[in-house]
Design a protein around this motif. Structure first.
Motif, PDB file in Angstrom:
ATOM      1  N   LYS A  95      53.315   0.326  -2.119  1.00  0.00           N
ATOM      2  CA  LYS A  95      52.328   1.180  -2.660  1.00  0.00           C
ATOM      3  C   LYS A  95      53.027   1.421  -4.107  1.00  0.00           C
ATOM      4  N   THR A  96      52.273   1.062  -5.302  1.00  0.00           N
ATOM      5  CA  THR A  96      52.548   1.484  -6.718  1.00  0.00           C
ATOM      6  C   THR A  96      51.523   2.424  -7.212  1.00  0.00           C
ATOM      7  N   GLU A  97      52.085   3.455  -7.545  1.00  0.00           N
ATOM      8  CA  GLU A  97      51.150   4.403  -8.404  1.00  0.00           C
ATOM      9  C   GLU A  97      52.125   5.252  -9.292  1.00  0.00           C
ATOM     10  N   LYS A  98      51.358   5.767 -10.453  1.00  0.00           N
ATOM     11  CA  LYS A  98      52.176   6.603 -11.288  1.00  0.00           C
ATOM     12  C   LYS A  98      51.995   7.919 -10.791  1.00  0.00           C
ATOM     13  N   ILE A  99      53.214   8.622 -10.798  1.00  0.00           N
ATOM     14  CA  ILE A  99      53.327  10.108 -10.344  1.00  0.00           C
ATOM     15  C   ILE A  99      53.928  10.804 -11.677  1.00  0.00           C
ATOM     16  N   SER A 100      53.324  11.949 -12.293  1.00  0.00           N
ATOM     17  CA  SER A 100      53.838  12.626 -13.104  1.00  0.00           C
ATOM     18  C   SER A 100      54.424  14.080 -12.574  1.00  0.00           C
ATOM     19  N   VAL A 101      55.623  14.180 -12.816  1.00  0.00           N
ATOM     20  CA  VAL A 101      56.189  15.309 -12.346  1.00  0.00           C
ATOM     21  C   VAL A 101      56.732  16.124 -13.532  1.00  0.00           C
ATOM     22  N   GLU A 102      56.448  17.430 -13.409  1.00  0.00           N
ATOM     23  CA  GLU A 102      57.003  18.321 -14.411  1.00  0.00           C
ATOM     24  C   GLU A 102      58.379  19.048 -13.914  1.00  0.00           C
ATOM     25  N   SER A 103      59.502  18.654 -14.625  1.00  0.00           N
ATOM     26  CA  SER A 103      60.892  19.178 -14.160  1.00  0.00           C
ATOM     27  C   SER A 103      61.397  19.996 -15.338  1.00  0.00           C
ATOM     28  N   ARG A 104      61.770  21.122 -14.610  1.00  0.00           N
ATOM     29  CA  ARG A 104      62.528  22.108 -15.478  1.00  0.00           C
ATOM     30  C   ARG A 104      64.152  22.393 -14.920  1.00  0.00           C
ATOM     31  N   THR A 105      65.095  22.496 -15.672  1.00  0.00           N
ATOM     32  CA  THR A 105      66.246  22.915 -15.442  1.00  0.00           C
ATOM     33  C   THR A 105      66.434  24.396 -15.466  1.00  0.00           C
ATOM     34  N   LYS A 106      65.811  24.779 -16.436  1.00  0.00           N
ATOM     35  CA  LYS A 106      65.903  26.560 -16.721  1.00  0.00           C
ATOM     36  C   LYS A 106      64.588  26.851 -16.734  1.00  0.00           C
ATOM     37  N   ASP A 107      64.416  28.461 -16.719  1.00  0.00           N
ATOM     38  CA  ASP A 107      63.316  29.123 -16.572  1.00  0.00           C
ATOM     39  C   ASP A 107      62.779  29.189 -18.053  1.00  0.00           C
TER      40      ASP A 107
END
Length: 164
Positions: free
Chosen positions: A112-124
């Motif tokens: 299964k191939t699909e693009k997933i966008s994830v918002e990642s933050r290490t700090k607030d």
């Protein structure tokens, strides 16, 4: 009548299972379909293929060592039951003849191939205040270079000052 009989022979010959196919100098493959449908026997199909492979090797005075198998059961997408057997033909005194094992393969492979966008933050970063001084310096630099007019500079300056 002779033409109909000849056509029947040609059709039946076209349905025949393929013979042993050489894949490399010592590796072979035998594939067979069972056209008996629900009345066929998967175990008889497998046993027949393996027996034919062993007989092929024995005719050369050698042994058939299994490499891999793949089977398609009856009723999968309306196809006939099928069994593929890949094997090596080796001398009887070959070390591989002492211990044989099949290469493990997945029965089902799901891709299964699909693009997933994830918002990642290490700090607030939401609580981080803007650097008003740095913003004003940038705006002033843009004004001095002539990129912003005096009116645009004043408008942007008010936005920066009101924002904090």
């Amino acid at each position: 009548m002779k033409r109909a009989f000849a056509a029947l022979i040609i059709v039946l010959a076209g349905c025949a299972n393929p013979s042993i196919v050489q894949v490399s100098p010592d590796t072979y493959m035998l594939s067979r379909e069972d056209h008996a449908g629900i009345f066929g026997s998967a175990s008889a199909l497998k046993a027949g293929v393996i027996s034919d492979a062993n007989a092929f090797a024995a005719a050369q005075g050698k042994l058939a060592i299994p490499i891999s198998t793949h089977e398609t059961p009856v009723g999968v997408m309306g196809k006939w039951a099928k069994f593929d057997y890949q094997f090596r033909v080796v001398e009887k005194n070959d070390p591989e003849a002492r211990r044989t094992s099949l290469v493990p393969r997945a029965d089902v492979v799901i891709e299964k191939t699909e693009k997933i966008s994830v918002e990642s933050r290490t700090k607030d970063e939401s609580a981080k205040p803007k650097d008003v001084y740095a913003e004003l310096i940038k705006l002033d630099d843009l004004r001095k270079k002539g990129i912003l007019s005096e009116a645009e500079f004043e408008t942007q300056k008010k936005k920066v000052l009101i924002g904090n």
